[in-house]
Design a protein around this motif. Structure first.
Motif, PDB file in Angstrom:
ATOM      1  N   GLY A  51      33.407  48.626  54.873  1.00 36.28           N
ATOM      2  CA  GLY A  51      34.207  48.604  53.660  1.00 36.28           C
ATOM      3  C   GLY A  51      35.475  47.792  53.770  1.00 36.28           C
ATOM      4  N   ALA A  52      36.232  47.993  54.838  1.00 35.68           N
ATOM      5  CA  ALA A  52      37.491  47.268  54.997  1.00 35.68           C
ATOM      6  C   ALA A  52      37.252  45.770  55.129  1.00 35.68           C
ATOM      7  N   ALA A  53      36.213  45.396  55.888  1.00 37.40           N
ATOM      8  CA  ALA A  53      35.890  43.979  56.047  1.00 37.40           C
ATOM      9  C   ALA A  53      35.441  43.367  54.726  1.00 37.40           C
ATOM     10  N   LEU A  54      34.668  44.119  53.961  1.00 34.77           N
ATOM     11  CA  LEU A  54      34.209  43.645  52.651  1.00 34.77           C
ATOM     12  C   LEU A  54      35.382  43.445  51.707  1.00 34.77           C
ATOM     13  N   LYS A  55      36.272  44.415  51.670  1.00 28.18           N
ATOM     14  CA  LYS A  55      37.466  44.309  50.821  1.00 28.18           C
ATOM     15  C   LYS A  55      38.298  43.092  51.204  1.00 28.18           C
ATOM     16  N   GLY A  56      38.478  42.892  52.510  1.00 28.88           N
ATOM     17  CA  GLY A  56      39.271  41.767  52.977  1.00 28.88           C
ATOM     18  C   GLY A  56      38.633  40.426  52.661  1.00 28.88           C
ATOM     19  N   LYS A  57      37.309  40.352  52.825  1.00 30.11           N
ATOM     20  CA  LYS A  57      36.609  39.092  52.554  1.00 30.11           C
ATOM     21  C   LYS A  57      36.769  38.693  51.093  1.00 30.11           C
ATOM     22  N   LEU A  58      36.563  39.657  50.182  1.00 32.45           N
ATOM     23  CA  LEU A  58      36.689  39.342  48.759  1.00 32.45           C
ATOM     24  C   LEU A  58      38.139  39.048  48.387  1.00 32.45           C
ATOM     25  N   ALA A  59      39.075  39.769  48.982  1.00 30.72           N
ATOM     26  CA  ALA A  59      40.493  39.541  48.684  1.00 30.72           C
ATOM     27  C   ALA A  59      40.928  38.134  49.074  1.00 30.72           C
ATOM     28  N   SER A  60      40.306  37.592  50.119  1.00 27.91           N
ATOM     29  CA  SER A  60      40.663  36.231  50.541  1.00 27.91           C
ATOM     30  C   SER A  60      40.268  35.191  49.498  1.00 27.91           C
ATOM     31  N   PHE A  61      39.415  35.590  48.558  1.00 27.39           N
ATOM     32  CA  PHE A  61      39.039  34.704  47.457  1.00 27.39           C
ATOM     33  C   PHE A  61      39.621  35.204  46.132  1.00 27.39           C
ATOM     34  N   GLY A  62      40.551  36.153  46.214  1.00 26.50           N
ATOM     35  CA  GLY A  62      41.234  36.658  45.023  1.00 26.50           C
ATOM     36  C   GLY A  62      40.404  37.589  44.169  1.00 26.50           C
ATOM     37  N   MET A  63      39.411  38.266  44.792  1.00 26.97           N
ATOM     38  CA  MET A  63      38.517  39.136  44.034  1.00 26.97           C
ATOM     39  C   MET A  63      38.492  40.550  44.599  1.00 26.97           C
ATOM     40  N   ASN A  64      38.068  41.492  43.770  1.00 30.57           N
ATOM     41  CA  ASN A  64      37.888  42.881  44.158  1.00 30.57           C
ATOM     42  C   ASN A  64      36.413  43.189  44.352  1.00 30.57           C
ATOM     43  N   PHE A  65      36.147  44.283  45.061  1.00 29.83           N
ATOM     44  CA  PHE A  65      34.779  44.772  45.178  1.00 29.83           C
ATOM     45  C   PHE A  65      34.474  45.637  43.962  1.00 29.83           C
ATOM     46  N   VAL A  66      33.316  45.418  43.353  1.00 30.72           N
ATOM     47  CA  VAL A  66      32.933  46.123  42.132  1.00 30.72           C
ATOM     48  C   VAL A  66      32.073  47.341  42.448  1.00 30.72           C
ATOM     49  N   ALA A  67      30.962  47.123  43.106  1.00 28.86           N
ATOM     50  CA  ALA A  67      30.001  48.199  43.396  1.00 28.86           C
ATOM     51  C   ALA A  67      28.843  47.608  44.177  1.00 28.86           C
ATOM     52  N   GLY A  68      28.015  48.496  44.720  1.00 23.17           N
ATOM     53  CA  GLY A  68      26.811  48.058  45.417  1.00 23.17           C
ATOM     54  C   GLY A  68      25.611  48.888  45.020  1.00 23.17           C
ATOM     55  N   TRP A  69      24.451  48.287  45.099  1.00 26.47           N
ATOM     56  CA  TRP A  69      23.175  48.950  44.794  1.00 26.47           C
ATOM     57  C   TRP A  69      22.841  49.943  45.895  1.00 26.47           C
TER      58      TRP A  69
END
Length: 299
Positions: A51-69
């Motif tokens: 989760g933390a890595a996912l949040k950081g990866k998206l934040a580096s592109f100025g985006m948030n995590f929405v949800a996952g299947w």
């Protein structure tokens, strides 16, 4: 009221058939999504599972995590067993800063099997809905108890595909179960997306926006194609799904029935990016969503 425009990376790289878009780096997907003014992304198989890595990866592109299947198997196990099986997904979702779990029953689904036509998709008998709905409601309540909202994704090739299936699911579950309104799956499955929005507005917790090429849908239905052959298209031809504004769905009509909705509307287009380049389609879809939201008075 706030509506945010997100995207699923399936327009860049396919999750059910991972060789489609398999050579597209995650960074290219996120760069192009940012260029298309996407504010958040759903989970794709190339993204980190921590989760933390996912949040950081998206934040580096100025985006948030929405949800996952999350694939449920409640036809085989209890709600308690499902909750235990979902622990890793729950940790990822919370760690990445999201509060939505996209759930769909896949214990007997065929949408990932290219050898099976959609006519062979599974169905629940009339006597099975009550017990299944009770288990889904309990699973949703267990998620709610840890701060997460279950949004059920009706989907071609699964037990919840048609309007009758959706109605049965909603009738046999309670409000901890929210509906993920997917405009493309609704239309192809025989429902009117605006009608579903009207009928279930109080329980719609998430929205997926993809459009349908009507002629291709009719061809796929007539030929009884598999789900994957239908969305990827035969030969050099495009498939059933495309982005909003490139098909038959009236998005302004859908959004007018969602007055008061607050949350994500997620751009999707399950296409082969070699036939339908992801960036121009994403830009077209975002522009159409914004125009339809404005026409419906939601901006």
């Amino acid at each position: 009221m706030t509506i945010l425009i997100g995207a699923n990376p399936i327009g860049w790289t396919n999750d059910d058939l991972q060789e489609i878009g398999g050579d597209t780096p995650l960074e290219k997907c996120l760069e192009e999504a940012r260029e298309a003014s996407i504010e958040g992304m759903e989970k794709g198989h190339k993204m980190p599972t921590d989760g933390a890595a996912l949040k950081g990866k998206l934040a580096s592109f100025g985006m948030n995590f929405v949800a996952g299947w999350y694939s449920t198997e409640l036809l085989k196990r209890s709600a308690r067993e499902e909750f235990e099986a979902a622990k890793a997904h729950i940790a990822m979702t919370k760690g990445a800063g999201a509060n939505i779990v996209i759930a769909a029953e896949t214990s007997n689904a065929i949408h990932g099997d290219r050898s099976k036509p959609l006519s062979e998709r599974p169905r629940l008998g009339k006597g099975d809905w009550a017990s299944y709905g009770a288990k889904m409601t309990e699973f949703a309540q267990r998620l709610a108890d840890v701060g997460l909202k279950l949004c059920y994704h009706h989907h071609m090739g699964t037990i919840i595909q048609s309007e009758r299936d959706i109605d049965a699911l909603m009738a046999h579950t309670k409000p901890p179960v929210h509906l993920l309104l997917d405009t493309g799956h609704a239309r192809w499955g025989g429902s009117d997306p605006a009608g579903l929005a009207c009928a279930y507005r109080s329980r719609i917790g998430h929205v997926h926006c993809k459009d349908v090429r009507e002629a291709k849908m009719r061809e796929a239905n007539s030929g009884d194609w598999s789900f994957l052959d239908s969305i990827l298209g035969m030969g050099k031809e495009l498939g059933v799904y495309t982005v909003p504004g490139d098909g038959m769905i009236d998005y302004a009509a859908v959004f007018r029935e969602l007055k008061g909705y607050s949350g994500w509307v997620v751009l999707e287009a399950e296409q082969d990016p070699k036939k339908a380049p992801a960036l121009p389609y994403a830009k077209k879809g975002v522009a159409h969503i914004r125009a339809a939201l404005n026409e419906a008075g939601l901006t």
